[in-house]
Design a protein around this motif. Structure first.
Motif, PDB file in Angstrom:
ATOM      1  N   PRO A  72      12.772  18.825  24.629  1.00 40.64           N
ATOM      2  CA  PRO A  72      13.052  17.448  23.979  1.00 40.64           C
ATOM      3  C   PRO A  72      11.966  16.883  23.315  1.00 40.64           C
ATOM      4  N   GLU A  73      10.753  16.836  23.809  1.00 42.03           N
ATOM      5  CA  GLU A  73       9.722  16.110  23.095  1.00 42.03           C
ATOM      6  C   GLU A  73       9.515  16.634  21.516  1.00 42.03           C
ATOM      7  N   VAL A  74       9.654  17.841  21.362  1.00 35.96           N
ATOM      8  CA  VAL A  74       9.580  18.508  20.045  1.00 35.96           C
ATOM      9  C   VAL A  74      10.877  18.053  19.204  1.00 35.96           C
ATOM     10  N   ARG A  78      10.373  15.899  15.836  1.00 35.30           N
ATOM     11  CA  ARG A  78      10.957  16.526  14.366  1.00 35.30           C
ATOM     12  C   ARG A  78      11.884  15.729  13.944  1.00 35.30           C
ATOM     13  N   ARG A  79      12.709  14.756  14.654  1.00 34.53           N
ATOM     14  CA  ARG A  79      13.686  13.918  14.146  1.00 34.53           C
ATOM     15  C   ARG A  79      13.022  12.966  13.489  1.00 34.53           C
ATOM     16  N   MET A  80      11.799  12.268  14.031  1.00 37.05           N
ATOM     17  CA  MET A  80      10.935  11.216  13.370  1.00 37.05           C
ATOM     18  C   MET A  80      10.345  11.564  12.100  1.00 37.05           C
ATOM     19  N   GLU A  81       9.893  12.830  12.363  1.00 39.95           N
ATOM     20  CA  GLU A  81       9.307  13.400  10.951  1.00 39.95           C
ATOM     21  C   GLU A  81      10.471  13.549   9.846  1.00 39.95           C
ATOM     22  N   TYR A  82      11.546  13.838  10.486  1.00 42.94           N
ATOM     23  CA  TYR A  82      12.801  14.068   9.346  1.00 42.94           C
ATOM     24  C   TYR A  82      13.120  12.669   8.558  1.00 42.94           C
ATOM     25  N   PHE A  83      13.038  11.368   9.361  1.00 45.10           N
ATOM     26  CA  PHE A  83      13.241  10.006   9.003  1.00 45.10           C
ATOM     27  C   PHE A  83      12.088   9.595   8.112  1.00 45.10           C
ATOM     28  N   ARG A  84      11.011  10.233   8.541  1.00 48.04           N
ATOM     29  CA  ARG A  84       9.590   9.938   7.399  1.00 48.04           C
ATOM     30  C   ARG A  84       9.938  10.684   6.040  1.00 48.04           C
ATOM     31  N   ARG A 157      20.721  18.276  16.121  1.00 47.06           N
ATOM     32  CA  ARG A 157      19.067  18.276  15.940  1.00 47.06           C
ATOM     33  C   ARG A 157      18.570  18.881  15.048  1.00 47.06           C
ATOM     34  N   VAL A 158      17.652  18.382  14.104  1.00 44.92           N
ATOM     35  CA  VAL A 158      16.765  18.915  12.918  1.00 44.92           C
ATOM     36  C   VAL A 158      16.242  20.090  13.255  1.00 44.92           C
ATOM     37  N   THR A 159      16.462  21.240  12.426  1.00 47.36           N
ATOM     38  CA  THR A 159      15.639  22.233  12.629  1.00 47.36           C
ATOM     39  C   THR A 159      14.564  22.708  11.619  1.00 47.36           C
ATOM     40  N   GLU A 160      14.868  22.304  10.189  1.00 45.35           N
ATOM     41  CA  GLU A 160      13.901  22.118   9.303  1.00 45.35           C
ATOM     42  C   GLU A 160      13.769  21.057   8.537  1.00 45.35           C
ATOM     43  N   ILE A 161      12.705  20.760   7.713  1.00 44.78           N
ATOM     44  CA  ILE A 161      12.613  19.507   6.769  1.00 44.78           C
ATOM     45  C   ILE A 161      12.017  20.000   5.581  1.00 44.78           C
ATOM     46  N   GLY A 162      12.711  19.695   4.327  1.00 45.58           N
ATOM     47  CA  GLY A 162      11.946  19.747   3.101  1.00 45.58           C
ATOM     48  C   GLY A 162      12.344  21.326   2.461  1.00 45.58           C
ATOM     49  N   THR A 163      12.813  22.055   3.171  1.00 46.75           N
ATOM     50  CA  THR A 163      13.083  23.379   2.543  1.00 46.75           C
ATOM     51  C   THR A 163      14.166  23.440   1.929  1.00 46.75           C
ATOM     52  N   PRO A 164      14.502  24.530   0.887  1.00 48.01           N
ATOM     53  CA  PRO A 164      15.718  24.662  -0.009  1.00 48.01           C
ATOM     54  C   PRO A 164      16.766  24.955   1.043  1.00 48.01           C
ATOM     55  N   VAL A 165      17.958  24.180   0.576  1.00 48.69           N
ATOM     56  CA  VAL A 165      19.299  24.273   1.504  1.00 48.69           C
ATOM     57  C   VAL A 165      20.263  24.736   0.805  1.00 48.69           C
ATOM     58  N   THR A 166      21.458  25.358   1.414  1.00 48.51           N
ATOM     59  CA  THR A 166      22.752  25.655   0.735  1.00 48.51           C
ATOM     60  C   THR A 166      23.979  25.006   1.425  1.00 48.51           C
ATOM     61  N   VAL A 167      24.581  24.060   0.132  1.00 45.51           N
ATOM     62  CA  VAL A 167      25.699  23.567   0.931  1.00 45.51           C
ATOM     63  C   VAL A 167      27.013  24.118   0.163  1.00 45.51           C
ATOM     64  N   HIS A 168      27.914  24.667   0.589  1.00 49.54           N
ATOM     65  CA  HIS A 168      29.160  25.187  -0.116  1.00 49.54           C
ATOM     66  C   HIS A 168      28.728  25.816  -1.379  1.00 49.54           C
ATOM     67  N   GLY A 169      27.792  26.655  -1.203  1.00 47.35           N
ATOM     68  CA  GLY A 169      27.408  27.449  -2.351  1.00 47.35           C
ATOM     69  C   GLY A 169      26.418  27.142  -3.305  1.00 47.35           C
ATOM     70  N   LEU A 170      25.961  25.814  -3.102  1.00 46.49           N
ATOM     71  CA  LEU A 170      25.037  25.215  -4.083  1.00 46.49           C
ATOM     72  C   LEU A 170      23.557  25.373  -3.361  1.00 46.49           C
ATOM     73  N   ARG A 171      22.732  25.914  -3.948  1.00 52.80           N
ATOM     74  CA  ARG A 171      21.353  26.046  -3.452  1.00 52.80           C
ATOM     75  C   ARG A 171      20.588  24.683  -4.042  1.00 52.80           C
ATOM     76  N   VAL A 172      19.919  23.900  -3.277  1.00 52.62           N
ATOM     77  CA  VAL A 172      19.340  22.685  -3.790  1.00 52.62           C
ATOM     78  C   VAL A 172      17.785  22.840  -3.018  1.00 52.62           C
ATOM     79  N   ALA A 173      16.960  22.370  -4.118  1.00 53.96           N
ATOM     80  CA  ALA A 173      15.526  22.488  -3.630  1.00 53.96           C
ATOM     81  C   ALA A 173      15.310  20.983  -3.548  1.00 53.96           C
ATOM     82  N   GLN A 174      14.213  20.520  -2.512  1.00 45.77           N
ATOM     83  CA  GLN A 174      13.780  19.229  -2.332  1.00 45.77           C
ATOM     84  C   GLN A 174      13.054  18.568  -3.737  1.00 45.77           C
ATOM     85  N   GLY A 175      13.695  17.514  -4.080  1.00 45.45           N
ATOM     86  CA  GLY A 175      13.427  16.957  -5.388  1.00 45.45           C
ATOM     87  C   GLY A 175      14.256  17.168  -6.690  1.00 45.45           C
TER      88      GLY A 175
END
Length: 236
Positions: A72-74, A78-84, A157-175
């Motif tokens: 749980p502490e991990v 990670r959730r607080m790092e997500y908010f940052r 819960r959050v599993t990864e932060i700042g990595t490229p993601v895919t949403v409904h077929g759309l690949r999005v990189a941070q930024g």
């Protein structure tokens, strides 16, 4: 990726037009058809009719279908790092969150609390393939475009932060700069930033060639044949 600043006049214009218009304008700016960096399928919008979400993507991945195996502490750290991470980066910004449980997403990451928190951190809205809930009590001014509507937060819960993601077929990189409304979402390529405002104006002017006569009294097939030729010559 390195984010580019966006001209204030372009930003203001993007907030007033729908995502299909931006999609058409990108093709005008590129000088050809075939632009394909957009979502596929039907998505759910928290407030249809709200102005478009325009912002540089702050990305993350979440999961909630199965219980976590991490301590749980991990997960809390990670959730607080997500908010940052959500609070960092250039403005305007928007959350783009991939639920890795798709197509079996059950966990409502986007509800009353997270909408209020992300809005308070300065984000313009959110795009996700996951679940949203609490539609009647979400704060105004923070639209969410989601894969579905549900009732539970499950084991989210959050599993990864700042990595490229895919949403409904759309690949999005941070930024990357996104534009999203009730129709879906797309990524605006940086190479069209300098010409996109003019391209949007071109799209609207070319469509007016047909729309004006079509909505006027006396429109008929002869008038259509006349204006359609001009419309074809003006569009990409």
């Amino acid at each position: 990726m390195a984010e580019r600043m966006i001209d204030p006049s372009l930003l203001a214009l993007l907030r007033t037009v729908d995502t299909p218009t931006v999609c058409n304008a990108i093709e005008v700016a590129q000088g050809q058809r075939g632009f394909d960096r957009y979502t596929r399928g039907t998505m759910q919008h928290s407030r249809p009719g709200d102005p478009a979400i325009v912002g540089f993507a702050r990305t993350a991945r979440i999961s909630g279908l199965a219980p976590p195996t991490e301590p749980p502490e991990v997960i809390r750290a990670r959730r607080m790092e997500y908010f940052r991470s959500m609070a960092a980066g250039p403005s305007p910004s928007a959350a783009v969150i991939e639920d890795v449980d798709a197509p079996d997403c059950v966990a409502g990451w986007w509800g009353e609390v997270h909408v209020a928190v992300h809005k308070g951190l300065g984000l313009a809205g959110a795009v996700t393939n996951g679940v949203m809930r609490d539609l009647d009590v979400m704060d105004e001014g923070f639209p969410v475009l989601a894969g579905s509507i549900g009732v539970s937060h499950a084991f989210v819960r959050v599993t990864e932060i700042g990595t490229p993601v895919t949403v409904h077929g759309l690949r999005v990189a941070q930024g990357e700069l996104i534009h999203a409304d009730r129709h879906g979402a797309l990524v605006i390529p940086t190479e069209v930033f300098d010409t996109l405002e003019a391209a949007i104006q071109t799209v609207m002017a070319s469509e007016a060639i047909v729309l004006g006569p079509a909505r006027a009294p006396g429109f008929d097939i002869a008038k259509l044949e006349e204006v359609w030729a001009a419309f074809e010559a003006a569009r990409t």
